[in-house]
Scaffold this motif. Structure first.
Motif, short mmCIF file in Angstrom:
data_model
loop_
_atom_site.label_atom_id
_atom_site.label_comp_id
_atom_site.label_asym_id
_atom_site.label_seq_id
_atom_site.Cartn_x
_atom_site.Cartn_y
_atom_site.Cartn_z
N PRO A 38 -1.09 -13.19 -15.63
CA PRO A 38 -2.06 -12.95 -14.56
C PRO A 38 -1.95 -11.54 -14.00
N ASN A 39 -2.90 -11.15 -13.18
CA ASN A 39 -2.81 -9.86 -12.50
C ASN A 39 -1.53 -9.81 -11.66
N GLY A 40 -0.85 -8.66 -11.70
CA GLY A 40 0.40 -8.52 -10.97
C GLY A 40 1.60 -9.10 -11.67
N ALA A 41 1.42 -9.48 -12.94
CA ALA A 41 2.52 -10.11 -13.68
C ALA A 41 3.55 -9.11 -14.16
N GLY A 42 3.21 -7.81 -14.15
CA GLY A 42 4.15 -6.79 -14.60
C GLY A 42 3.86 -6.23 -15.97
N LYS A 43 2.68 -6.49 -16.51
CA LYS A 43 2.36 -6.00 -17.87
C LYS A 43 2.34 -4.47 -17.91
N SER A 44 1.61 -3.85 -16.99
CA SER A 44 1.56 -2.38 -16.97
C SER A 44 2.92 -1.79 -16.63
N THR A 45 3.65 -2.44 -15.74
CA THR A 45 4.99 -1.97 -15.40
C THR A 45 5.88 -1.99 -16.63
N LEU A 46 5.79 -3.06 -17.41
CA LEU A 46 6.58 -3.15 -18.63
C LEU A 46 6.28 -1.99 -19.56
N PHE A 47 5.00 -1.70 -19.76
CA PHE A 47 4.61 -0.63 -20.67
C PHE A 47 5.08 0.73 -20.17
N LYS A 48 4.94 0.98 -18.87
CA LYS A 48 5.37 2.27 -18.32
C LYS A 48 6.88 2.44 -18.41
N ALA A 49 7.60 1.34 -18.26
CA ALA A 49 9.05 1.41 -18.44
C ALA A 49 9.40 1.72 -19.89
N LEU A 50 8.66 1.12 -20.83
CA LEU A 50 8.92 1.35 -22.25
C LEU A 50 8.78 2.82 -22.63
N VAL A 51 7.79 3.49 -22.04
CA VAL A 51 7.53 4.88 -22.43
C VAL A 51 8.17 5.88 -21.47
N GLY A 52 9.02 5.39 -20.57
CA GLY A 52 9.79 6.29 -19.72
C GLY A 52 9.09 6.79 -18.48
N LEU A 53 7.97 6.18 -18.10
CA LEU A 53 7.24 6.62 -16.91
C LEU A 53 7.76 5.97 -15.63
N LEU A 54 8.54 4.92 -15.77
CA LEU A 54 9.13 4.24 -14.61
C LEU A 54 10.62 4.05 -14.87
N PRO A 55 11.46 4.30 -13.86
CA PRO A 55 12.90 4.06 -14.03
C PRO A 55 13.21 2.56 -13.93
N LEU A 56 14.25 2.15 -14.60
CA LEU A 56 14.70 0.77 -14.52
C LEU A 56 15.60 0.59 -13.31
N THR A 57 15.42 -0.53 -12.61
CA THR A 57 16.34 -0.88 -11.54
C THR A 57 17.64 -1.43 -12.12
N ARG A 58 17.48 -2.13 -13.25
CA ARG A 58 18.64 -2.74 -13.91
C ARG A 58 18.29 -2.97 -15.37
N GLY A 59 19.31 -3.06 -16.21
CA GLY A 59 19.09 -3.36 -17.62
C GLY A 59 18.93 -2.13 -18.48
N GLU A 60 18.54 -2.33 -19.74
CA GLU A 60 18.34 -1.22 -20.66
C GLU A 60 17.29 -1.55 -21.70
N ILE A 61 16.68 -0.49 -22.24
CA ILE A 61 15.71 -0.61 -23.32
C ILE A 61 16.24 0.23 -24.48
N HIS A 64 15.65 1.02 -32.09
CA HIS A 64 16.51 1.19 -33.26
C HIS A 64 17.98 1.26 -32.85
N GLY A 65 18.35 0.49 -31.84
CA GLY A 65 19.74 0.42 -31.42
C GLY A 65 20.19 1.54 -30.51
N ARG A 66 19.30 2.47 -30.17
CA ARG A 66 19.66 3.61 -29.32
C ARG A 66 18.93 3.51 -27.99
N PRO A 67 19.50 4.02 -26.90
CA PRO A 67 18.79 4.04 -25.62
C PRO A 67 17.44 4.73 -25.78
N VAL A 68 16.42 4.18 -25.13
CA VAL A 68 15.07 4.72 -25.31
C VAL A 68 14.99 6.19 -24.91
N SER A 69 15.83 6.63 -23.97
CA SER A 69 15.81 8.02 -23.54
C SER A 69 16.28 8.98 -24.62
#
Length: 261
Positions: A38-61, A64-69
């Protein structure tokens, strides 16, 4: 073979508001995945985190086994149309050419190979005739095609599309689906957010169902069950004659969407 893309306990917050909460997920190389919720579910947030546009509060992405950064391979991202400043004075060609620039080559001129790839990308999305037009003068469907051409020019390993089917005509919708079909043969990993549950179940290998937390992930038949849909959509769903119906007032014009039994 390990997952190409791994999210481990990923959380993202805007101030005190949690947008994603402890999402753990693996996406295989070459998979085409629909991200729904649904709207507000975090879909866009997920994508922005994947491409480095948003920092993670916790966890890691990890990729190929390497940090996304640390990952240097091309990841192409097409945002929602309303997030783009269409008044910026650039032509269609300029926008697609941006796909050929990377941090390691910002100051380099376009070479013949770059120009060939740009021309092929324009042609594949059928916007070659618009190359000299300012991007702000185009229709919504044309603008979406141009941004897809830019993504294609990046020759990405991963393509992330945020609501690419919203506000476009049928021809553009089919052009996007045809593009995804071609990328499947190249084993490009694709993630697409969409509110169209029928499309997600019929045209994608896997579905990720979100509502801030991960509700379910896997093949559509496994994900689109009454229990999972109730968890994700709550009051936006109902059962009529044994069929599960999701009513998405905002993004499907109030139409009912039949998604399973």
């Amino acid at each position: 073979m390990p997952d190409l893309l791994e999210l481990r306990e990923v959380s993202v917050a805007y101030g005190n508001r949690i947008a994603l909460d402890s999402v753990t997920l693996g996406i295989a190389h070459g998979a085409q995945v629909a991200v729904v919720g649904p709207n507000g579910a975090g879909k866009s947030t997920l994508f922005k985190a994947l491409v480095g546009l948003l920092p993670l509060t916790r966890g890691e992405i990890r990729l190929h086994g390497r940090p996304v950064s640390e990952w240097q391979g091309p990841v192409a991202y097409v945002p929602q149309r309303e997030e783009v400043d269409w008044r910026f004075p650039v032509t269609v060609y300029d926008v697609v050419a941006m796909g050929r620039y990377r941090p390691s080559r910002w100051l380099r001129r376009l070479n013949p190979e770059d120009r060939r790839i740009i021309a092929e990308s324009l042609e594949q999305l059928e916007v070659s005739s618009l190359a000299s037009r300012p991007i702000g003068e185009l229709s919504g469907g044309q603008q979406q095609r141009v941004f897809l051409a830019r993504a294609l020019a990046q020759q990405p390993h991963i393509l992330v599309l945020d609501e690419p089917f919203t506000g476009v005509d049928l021809a553009t919708r089919e052009a996007i689906l045809e593009l995804l079909k071609g990328l499947r043969a190249r084993e490009v990993t694709v993630l697409v957010s969409t509110h169209d549950l029928d499309l997600a179940s019929q045209r994608f290998d896997e579905v990720v169902l979100l509502n801030r937390r991960l509700v379910a992930a896997g093949d559509p038949q496994h994900v689109f069950t009454g229990r999972h849909l109730q968890q994700a959509f709550g009051g936006q769903m109902m059962v009529v004659d044994g069929k599960v119906i999701v009513v998405d007032q905002c993004c499907q014009g109030g139409r009912e969407r039949e998604v399973g039994r």
